[in-house]
Design a protein around this motif. Structure first.
Motif, PDB file in Angstrom:
ATOM      1  N   MET A   1      30.457 -57.134  25.092  1.00 23.07           N
ATOM      2  CA  MET A   1      30.093 -56.883  26.495  1.00 23.07           C
ATOM      3  C   MET A   1      28.893 -57.754  26.848  1.00 23.07           C
ATOM      4  O   MET A   1      27.915 -57.801  26.120  1.00 23.07           O
ATOM      5  CB  MET A   1      29.761 -55.403  26.683  1.00 23.07           C
ATOM      6  CG  MET A   1      29.426 -55.066  28.129  1.00 23.07           C
ATOM      7  SD  MET A   1      29.017 -53.319  28.348  1.00 23.07           S
ATOM      8  CE  MET A   1      30.633 -52.603  28.474  1.00 23.07           C
ATOM      9  N   LYS A   2      29.040 -58.439  27.958  1.00 23.13           N
ATOM     10  CA  LYS A   2      27.942 -59.292  28.390  1.00 23.13           C
ATOM     11  C   LYS A   2      26.864 -58.432  29.055  1.00 23.13           C
ATOM     12  O   LYS A   2      27.164 -57.581  29.873  1.00 23.13           O
ATOM     13  CB  LYS A   2      28.477 -60.297  29.406  1.00 23.13           C
ATOM     14  CG  LYS A   2      27.630 -61.564  29.459  1.00 23.13           C
ATOM     15  CD  LYS A   2      28.039 -62.419  30.627  1.00 23.13           C
ATOM     16  CE  LYS A   2      29.465 -62.914  30.539  1.00 23.13           C
ATOM     17  NZ  LYS A   2      29.900 -63.610  31.750  1.00 23.13           N
ATOM     18  N   THR A  28      23.534 -43.121  31.426  1.00 20.70           N
ATOM     19  CA  THR A  28      23.303 -44.345  30.653  1.00 20.70           C
ATOM     20  C   THR A  28      22.740 -45.465  31.528  1.00 20.70           C
ATOM     21  O   THR A  28      22.781 -45.401  32.752  1.00 20.70           O
ATOM     22  CB  THR A  28      24.606 -44.871  30.001  1.00 20.70           C
ATOM     23  OG1 THR A  28      25.481 -45.355  31.017  1.00 20.70           O
ATOM     24  CG2 THR A  28      25.289 -43.793  29.192  1.00 20.70           C
ATOM     25  N   ALA A  29      22.278 -46.489  30.833  1.00 18.21           N
ATOM     26  CA  ALA A  29      21.702 -47.658  31.507  1.00 18.21           C
ATOM     27  C   ALA A  29      22.772 -48.699  31.816  1.00 18.21           C
ATOM     28  O   ALA A  29      22.456 -49.808  32.227  1.00 18.21           O
ATOM     29  CB  ALA A  29      20.623 -48.271  30.616  1.00 18.21           C
ATOM     30  N   GLY A  30      24.043 -48.336  31.611  1.00 21.67           N
ATOM     31  CA  GLY A  30      25.117 -49.308  31.794  1.00 21.67           C
ATOM     32  C   GLY A  30      25.964 -49.016  33.013  1.00 21.67           C
ATOM     33  O   GLY A  30      26.090 -47.876  33.449  1.00 21.67           O
ATOM     34  N   ALA A  31      26.528 -50.067  33.574  1.00 16.24           N
ATOM     35  CA  ALA A  31      27.475 -49.924  34.679  1.00 16.24           C
ATOM     36  C   ALA A  31      28.438 -51.101  34.601  1.00 16.24           C
ATOM     37  O   ALA A  31      28.131 -52.120  33.984  1.00 16.24           O
ATOM     38  CB  ALA A  31      26.757 -49.928  36.021  1.00 16.24           C
ATOM     39  N   VAL A  32      29.613 -50.926  35.182  1.00 15.44           N
ATOM     40  CA  VAL A  32      30.580 -52.021  35.228  1.00 15.44           C
ATOM     41  C   VAL A  32      31.001 -52.223  36.679  1.00 15.44           C
ATOM     42  O   VAL A  32      31.388 -51.272  37.352  1.00 15.44           O
ATOM     43  CB  VAL A  32      31.828 -51.722  34.358  1.00 15.44           C
ATOM     44  CG1 VAL A  32      32.830 -52.868  34.459  1.00 15.44           C
ATOM     45  CG2 VAL A  32      31.434 -51.505  32.906  1.00 15.44           C
ATOM     46  N   ILE A  33      30.882 -53.468  37.141  1.00 11.88           N
ATOM     47  CA  ILE A  33      31.320 -53.791  38.497  1.00 11.88           C
ATOM     48  C   ILE A  33      32.646 -54.528  38.387  1.00 11.88           C
ATOM     49  O   ILE A  33      32.768 -55.484  37.613  1.00 11.88           O
ATOM     50  CB  ILE A  33      30.278 -54.672  39.217  1.00 11.88           C
ATOM     51  CG1 ILE A  33      28.971 -53.882  39.376  1.00 11.88           C
ATOM     52  CG2 ILE A  33      30.802 -55.146  40.577  1.00 11.88           C
ATOM     53  CD1 ILE A  33      27.809 -54.713  39.830  1.00 11.88           C
ATOM     54  N   THR A  34      33.643 -54.058  39.128  1.00 12.95           N
ATOM     55  CA  THR A  34      34.949 -54.701  39.077  1.00 12.95           C
ATOM     56  C   THR A  34      35.146 -55.587  40.303  1.00 12.95           C
ATOM     57  O   THR A  34      34.919 -55.134  41.428  1.00 12.95           O
ATOM     58  CB  THR A  34      36.071 -53.645  39.033  1.00 12.95           C
ATOM     59  OG1 THR A  34      35.838 -52.807  37.896  1.00 12.95           O
ATOM     60  CG2 THR A  34      37.444 -54.296  38.893  1.00 12.95           C
ATOM     61  N   TYR A  42      32.334 -56.990  35.352  1.00 15.38           N
ATOM     62  CA  TYR A  42      30.992 -57.481  35.023  1.00 15.38           C
ATOM     63  C   TYR A  42      30.119 -56.342  34.542  1.00 15.38           C
ATOM     64  O   TYR A  42      29.707 -55.496  35.339  1.00 15.38           O
ATOM     65  CB  TYR A  42      30.353 -58.128  36.255  1.00 15.38           C
ATOM     66  CG  TYR A  42      31.164 -59.278  36.801  1.00 15.38           C
ATOM     67  CD1 TYR A  42      31.043 -60.553  36.248  1.00 15.38           C
ATOM     68  CD2 TYR A  42      32.058 -59.077  37.844  1.00 15.38           C
ATOM     69  CE1 TYR A  42      31.811 -61.599  36.733  1.00 15.38           C
ATOM     70  CE2 TYR A  42      32.834 -60.122  38.328  1.00 15.38           C
ATOM     71  CZ  TYR A  42      32.702 -61.371  37.771  1.00 15.38           C
ATOM     72  OH  TYR A  42      33.468 -62.402  38.244  1.00 15.38           O
ATOM     73  N   PRO A  43      29.842 -56.292  33.252  1.00 14.85           N
ATOM     74  CA  PRO A  43      28.951 -55.246  32.756  1.00 14.85           C
ATOM     75  C   PRO A  43      27.506 -55.556  33.148  1.00 14.85           C
ATOM     76  O   PRO A  43      27.081 -56.714  33.115  1.00 14.85           O
ATOM     77  CB  PRO A  43      29.091 -55.343  31.234  1.00 14.85           C
ATOM     78  CG  PRO A  43      30.182 -56.307  30.978  1.00 14.85           C
ATOM     79  CD  PRO A  43      30.313 -57.168  32.188  1.00 14.85           C
ATOM     80  N   VAL A  44      26.807 -54.535  33.568  1.00 16.77           N
ATOM     81  CA  VAL A  44      25.396 -54.684  33.928  1.00 16.77           C
ATOM     82  C   VAL A  44      24.608 -53.639  33.144  1.00 16.77           C
ATOM     83  O   VAL A  44      25.026 -52.483  33.070  1.00 16.77           O
ATOM     84  CB  VAL A  44      25.171 -54.439  35.440  1.00 16.77           C
ATOM     85  CG1 VAL A  44      23.721 -54.692  35.815  1.00 16.77           C
ATOM     86  CG2 VAL A  44      26.096 -55.314  36.262  1.00 16.77           C
ATOM     87  N   VAL A  45      23.531 -54.054  32.519  1.00 12.47           N
ATOM     88  CA  VAL A  45      22.695 -53.108  31.783  1.00 12.47           C
ATOM     89  C   VAL A  45      21.270 -53.216  32.303  1.00 12.47           C
ATOM     90  O   VAL A  45      20.702 -54.301  32.340  1.00 12.47           O
ATOM     91  CB  VAL A  45      22.732 -53.389  30.261  1.00 12.47           C
ATOM     92  CG1 VAL A  45      21.773 -52.464  29.530  1.00 12.47           C
ATOM     93  CG2 VAL A  45      24.145 -53.213  29.724  1.00 12.47           C
ATOM     94  N   SER A  46      20.722 -52.102  32.738  1.00 14.67           N
ATOM     95  CA  SER A  46      19.346 -52.094  33.242  1.00 14.67           C
ATOM     96  C   SER A  46      18.830 -50.666  33.200  1.00 14.67           C
ATOM     97  O   SER A  46      19.563 -49.715  33.511  1.00 14.67           O
ATOM     98  CB  SER A  46      19.306 -52.599  34.680  1.00 14.67           C
ATOM     99  OG  SER A  46      18.052 -52.285  35.254  1.00 14.67           O
ATOM    100  N   LEU A  47      17.557 -50.516  32.851  1.00 17.33           N
ATOM    101  CA  LEU A  47      16.966 -49.169  32.855  1.00 17.33           C
ATOM    102  C   LEU A  47      16.942 -48.598  34.272  1.00 17.33           C
ATOM    103  O   LEU A  47      16.951 -47.387  34.463  1.00 17.33           O
ATOM    104  CB  LEU A  47      15.559 -49.195  32.253  1.00 17.33           C
ATOM    105  CG  LEU A  47      15.507 -49.510  30.756  1.00 17.33           C
ATOM    106  CD1 LEU A  47      14.067 -49.563  30.270  1.00 17.33           C
ATOM    107  CD2 LEU A  47      16.303 -48.495  29.939  1.00 17.33           C
ATOM    108  N   PHE A  48      16.946 -49.472  35.268  1.00 15.77           N
ATOM    109  CA  PHE A  48      16.967 -48.999  36.658  1.00 15.77           C
ATOM    110  C   PHE A  48      18.306 -48.360  37.013  1.00 15.77           C
ATOM    111  O   PHE A  48      18.443 -47.740  38.063  1.00 15.77           O
ATOM    112  CB  PHE A  48      16.674 -50.153  37.628  1.00 15.77           C
ATOM    113  CG  PHE A  48      15.278 -50.687  37.511  1.00 15.77           C
ATOM    114  CD1 PHE A  48      14.181 -49.835  37.496  1.00 15.77           C
ATOM    115  CD2 PHE A  48      15.053 -52.054  37.406  1.00 15.77           C
ATOM    116  CE1 PHE A  48      12.893 -50.329  37.385  1.00 15.77           C
ATOM    117  CE2 PHE A  48      13.774 -52.559  37.299  1.00 15.77           C
ATOM    118  CZ  PHE A  48      12.682 -51.695  37.288  1.00 15.77           C
TER     119      PHE A  48
END
Ligand SMILES: [Fe+2]
Length: 264
Positions: A1-2, A28-34, A42-48
């Motif tokens: 996962m990128k 979690t700090a993860g989300a996926v945008i399709t 597009y995996p996105v990882v951020s504490l926000f």
């Protein structure tokens, strides 16, 4: 996962309401945008991205089809197991993972069989949340890396491939995961300490295989083609080594052997 750490400042108030049990995205700090136009994810990882509030409302999962119930539930189980057997675990994540595994063992097949039952649905939402608390801190392992590779190549469902891969991977981890799997067996009531680690670990793997069978999840990845094995292995190793805190680092030959076992 990128991992794209593109979010640089806090977002507005974020309240997450999960509709499956699940990904655990509500904690979690993860989300996926399709991108629906080109079917990319597009995996996105951020504490926000960690929501300030999560609303676990089991009535929202009542209408989930049986297969989605099974796949998402096994994804949650994989989160908990991979977080628990990995090297990043803490007392907190271990406890969250064990609670999740026990609840999933006790409720997932019931939620699958009796989808309208609010209690099973509620327990699965809570279990998925516990699993997420564990894996967002302690990370996941090779089951997820192979699964990500398979969904990138064939667009197969994440939870389904996790469910298929999990027992194979646990067998391949062998001695390196045996102690932790034995703890899972004792905690969930599958066995007693005097039976020894090897027997207890096998009981956990068998339990997972039985769950898959009862919920009509295949034991092979039908989409996987022999010609793509090298690509799957490359992707899985690239993502997992050295980023993932797996109990045993697999080399190319070992990963190849595991992926080959998934061939129909
Ligand atoms: Fe997952």
């Amino acid at each position: 996962m990128k991992h794209i750490t593109a979010i640089r400042k806090p977002m507005p108030l974020f309240v997450a309401v999960p509709t499956t049990a699940g990904t655990g995205s509500e904690s979690t700090a993860g989300a996926v945008i399709t991108n629906a136009n080109n079917h990319s994810k597009y995996p996105v990882v951020s504490l926000f991205l960690i929501p300030q509030y999560a609303v676990l409302d089991e009535t929202l999962t009542i209408g989930l089809p049986k297969d989605v119930t099974a796949y998402t539930g096994m994804d949650a189980l994989t989160h908990a197991v991979e977080a628990y057997i990995g090297e990043f675990g803490t007392a907190y994540t271990d406890e969250e993972a064990l609670k999740a595994i026990k609840m999933i063992f006790e409720n997932l097949e019931q939620a699958y069989l009796h989808g309208e039952n609010l209690e099973y649905r509620r327990n699965m939402l809570v279990a998925s949340n516990y699993a997420a608390n564990a894996f967002t801190r302690a990370h996941v392992g090779y089951v997820h890396t192979i699964s990500h590779a398979l969904s990138a190549i064939y667009n197969v469902g994440h939870g389904k491939t996790n469910a298929i891969i999990l027992p194979y991977m646990l067998e391949h981890y062998g001695k390196s995961a045996e102690g932790k799997l034995a703890q899972i067996a004792i905690y969930t009531g599958l066995g007693k300490e005097e039976e020894g680690q090897e027997v207890l670990a096998k009981k956990v793997i068998k339990r997972i295989k039985d769950m898959n069978e009862k919920m009509d999840i295949p034991s092979k990845v039908e989409e996987l083609k022999e010609k793509d094995i090298e690509l799957v292995v490359n992707k899985a190793l690239k993502e997992g080594n050295p980023a993932y805190p797996v109990p045993k680092i697999m080399n190319r030959e070992e990963m190849d052997e595991i992926v080959r076992e998934l061939l129909n």
